[in-house]
Design a protein around this motif. Structure first.
Motif, mmCIF file in Angstrom:
data_model
loop_
_atom_site.group_PDB
_atom_site.id
_atom_site.type_symbol
_atom_site.label_atom_id
_atom_site.label_comp_id
_atom_site.label_asym_id
_atom_site.label_seq_id
_atom_site.Cartn_x
_atom_site.Cartn_y
_atom_site.Cartn_z
ATOM 1 N N PHE A 1 75.980 55.558 73.079
ATOM 2 C CA PHE A 1 75.097 55.316 74.224
ATOM 3 C C PHE A 1 73.661 55.744 73.942
ATOM 4 O O PHE A 1 72.724 55.179 74.474
ATOM 5 N N LEU A 2 73.491 56.765 73.118
ATOM 6 C CA LEU A 2 72.145 57.237 72.814
ATOM 7 C C LEU A 2 71.448 56.356 71.780
ATOM 8 O O LEU A 2 70.236 56.338 71.714
ATOM 9 N N SER A 3 72.227 55.617 70.995
ATOM 10 C CA SER A 3 71.614 54.795 69.946
ATOM 11 C C SER A 3 71.007 53.512 70.496
ATOM 12 O O SER A 3 70.195 52.884 69.856
ATOM 13 N N VAL A 4 71.391 53.140 71.698
ATOM 14 C CA VAL A 4 70.860 51.929 72.311
ATOM 15 C C VAL A 4 69.808 52.340 73.331
ATOM 16 O O VAL A 4 70.104 53.078 74.256
ATOM 17 N N THR A 5 68.590 51.874 73.134
ATOM 18 C CA THR A 5 67.504 52.278 74.018
ATOM 19 C C THR A 5 67.757 51.868 75.458
ATOM 20 O O THR A 5 67.626 52.648 76.373
ATOM 21 N N ASN A 6 68.122 50.644 75.656
ATOM 22 C CA ASN A 6 68.402 50.146 76.999
ATOM 23 C C ASN A 6 69.824 49.643 77.052
ATOM 24 O O ASN A 6 70.087 48.471 76.936
ATOM 25 N N ASP A 7 70.759 50.523 77.243
ATOM 26 C CA ASP A 7 72.169 50.165 77.206
ATOM 27 C C ASP A 7 72.565 49.482 78.504
ATOM 28 O O ASP A 7 72.846 50.122 79.489
ATOM 29 N N THR A 8 72.559 48.152 78.493
ATOM 30 C CA THR A 8 72.902 47.404 79.702
ATOM 31 C C THR A 8 74.289 46.803 79.598
ATOM 32 O O THR A 8 74.731 46.100 80.495
ATOM 33 N N SER A 9 74.985 47.067 78.515
ATOM 34 C CA SER A 9 76.330 46.525 78.372
ATOM 35 C C SER A 9 77.345 47.606 78.679
ATOM 36 O O SER A 9 77.057 48.780 78.640
ATOM 37 N N ASN A 10 78.528 47.156 79.032
ATOM 38 C CA ASN A 10 79.630 48.104 79.107
ATOM 39 C C ASN A 10 80.630 47.620 78.067
ATOM 40 O O ASN A 10 81.551 46.899 78.356
ATOM 41 N N LYS A 11 80.369 48.033 76.841
ATOM 42 C CA LYS A 11 81.122 47.600 75.679
ATOM 43 C C LYS A 11 82.613 47.778 75.911
ATOM 44 O O LYS A 11 83.025 48.664 76.621
ATOM 45 N N VAL A 12 83.391 46.949 75.266
ATOM 46 C CA VAL A 12 84.837 47.027 75.393
ATOM 47 C C VAL A 12 85.402 47.467 74.053
ATOM 48 O O VAL A 12 85.062 46.918 73.015
ATOM 49 N N THR A 13 86.234 48.476 74.084
ATOM 50 C CA THR A 13 86.860 48.981 72.877
ATOM 51 C C THR A 13 88.362 48.873 73.035
ATOM 52 O O THR A 13 88.895 49.085 74.120
ATOM 53 N N ASP A 14 89.046 48.557 71.951
ATOM 54 C CA ASP A 14 90.489 48.391 71.999
ATOM 55 C C ASP A 14 91.172 49.619 71.408
ATOM 56 O O ASP A 14 90.978 49.935 70.243
ATOM 57 N N TYR A 15 91.953 50.322 72.205
ATOM 58 C CA TYR A 15 92.706 51.488 71.748
ATOM 59 C C TYR A 15 94.200 51.230 71.860
ATOM 60 O O TYR A 15 94.966 52.105 72.243
ATOM 61 N N SER A 16 94.617 50.034 71.522
ATOM 62 C CA SER A 16 96.019 49.669 71.622
ATOM 63 C C SER A 16 96.899 50.458 70.673
ATOM 64 O O SER A 16 98.106 50.536 70.871
ATOM 65 N N GLU A 17 96.300 51.063 69.627
ATOM 66 C CA GLU A 17 97.114 51.801 68.659
ATOM 67 C C GLU A 17 97.668 53.105 69.228
ATOM 68 O O GLU A 17 98.605 53.660 68.708
ATOM 69 N N LEU A 18 97.089 53.610 70.323
ATOM 70 C CA LEU A 18 97.619 54.819 70.948
ATOM 71 C C LEU A 18 98.852 54.490 71.779
ATOM 72 O O LEU A 18 98.877 53.486 72.493
ATOM 73 N N SER A 19 99.843 55.354 71.705
ATOM 74 C CA SER A 19 101.020 55.173 72.563
ATOM 75 C C SER A 19 100.601 55.398 74.014
ATOM 76 O O SER A 19 99.540 55.973 74.292
ATOM 77 N N ASN A 20 101.440 54.974 74.941
ATOM 78 C CA ASN A 20 101.121 55.158 76.364
ATOM 79 C C ASN A 20 100.960 56.631 76.715
ATOM 80 O O ASN A 20 100.046 57.007 77.438
ATOM 81 N N LYS A 21 101.858 57.487 76.207
ATOM 82 C CA LYS A 21 101.755 58.924 76.498
ATOM 83 C C LYS A 21 100.451 59.506 75.960
ATOM 84 O O LYS A 21 99.789 60.275 76.632
ATOM 85 N N SER A 22 100.119 59.142 74.728
ATOM 86 C CA SER A 22 98.883 59.666 74.140
ATOM 87 C C SER A 22 97.665 59.183 74.907
ATOM 88 O O SER A 22 96.726 59.940 75.126
ATOM 89 N N PHE A 23 97.679 57.934 75.331
ATOM 90 C CA PHE A 23 96.537 57.425 76.083
ATOM 91 C C PHE A 23 96.428 58.120 77.437
ATOM 92 O O PHE A 23 95.326 58.433 77.894
#
Length: 127
Positions: free
Chosen positions: A51-73
């Motif tokens: 978030f700090l690397s983007v001067t004007n952060d107007t996006s809400n980036k999407v990240t995929d964390y499917s590798e985590l199990s449900n319990k871990s997530f």
């Protein structure tokens, strides 16, 4: 990272009138979870840098964390919001191993209290 830049970014996000730009979406499999950017900045070096690397952060980036199990997530999600380990979830060796990798991936090493230490303490108390 300089505190002034962190404070400036947090103020920009907090004062932004567009509610959609205050959240960051984490996608797991086919479900999306909204996390406030301000909380992610406080908990994770990865997100702070993102978030700090983007001067004007107007996006809400999407990240995929499917590798985590449900319990871990669930543990990750609860910890992000509360800075605590969820009581109802039994900590197993598999979760600890998964989180050891996840902590590095999310760059949560600087977090206090240390998430990995909390997992180990809870695991030891259960056994």
């Amino acid at each position: 990272m300089p505190n002034e830049k962190i404070e400036e970014t947090m103020k920009r996000i907090y004062l932004n009138e567009n509610e959609n730009e205050k959240d960051f979406i984490i996608e797991r499999k086919e479900k999306q979870y909204k996390f406030p950017k301000l909380i992610l900045i406080m908990r994770s070096e990865l997100y702070r840098g993102m978030f700090l690397s983007v001067t004007n952060d107007t996006s809400n980036k999407v990240t995929d964390y499917s590798e985590l199990s449900n319990k871990s997530f669930q543990l990750f999600e609860y910890w992000i919001y509360s800075n605590q380990i969820k009581d109802e979830i039994e900590i197993t060796k598999e979760i600890i191993n998964e989180f050891e990798i996840g902590i590095d991936y999310f760059q949560l090493n600087e977090a206090y209290p240390n998430l990995f230490d909390l997992l180990i303490i809870k695991f030891n108390n259960q056994n």
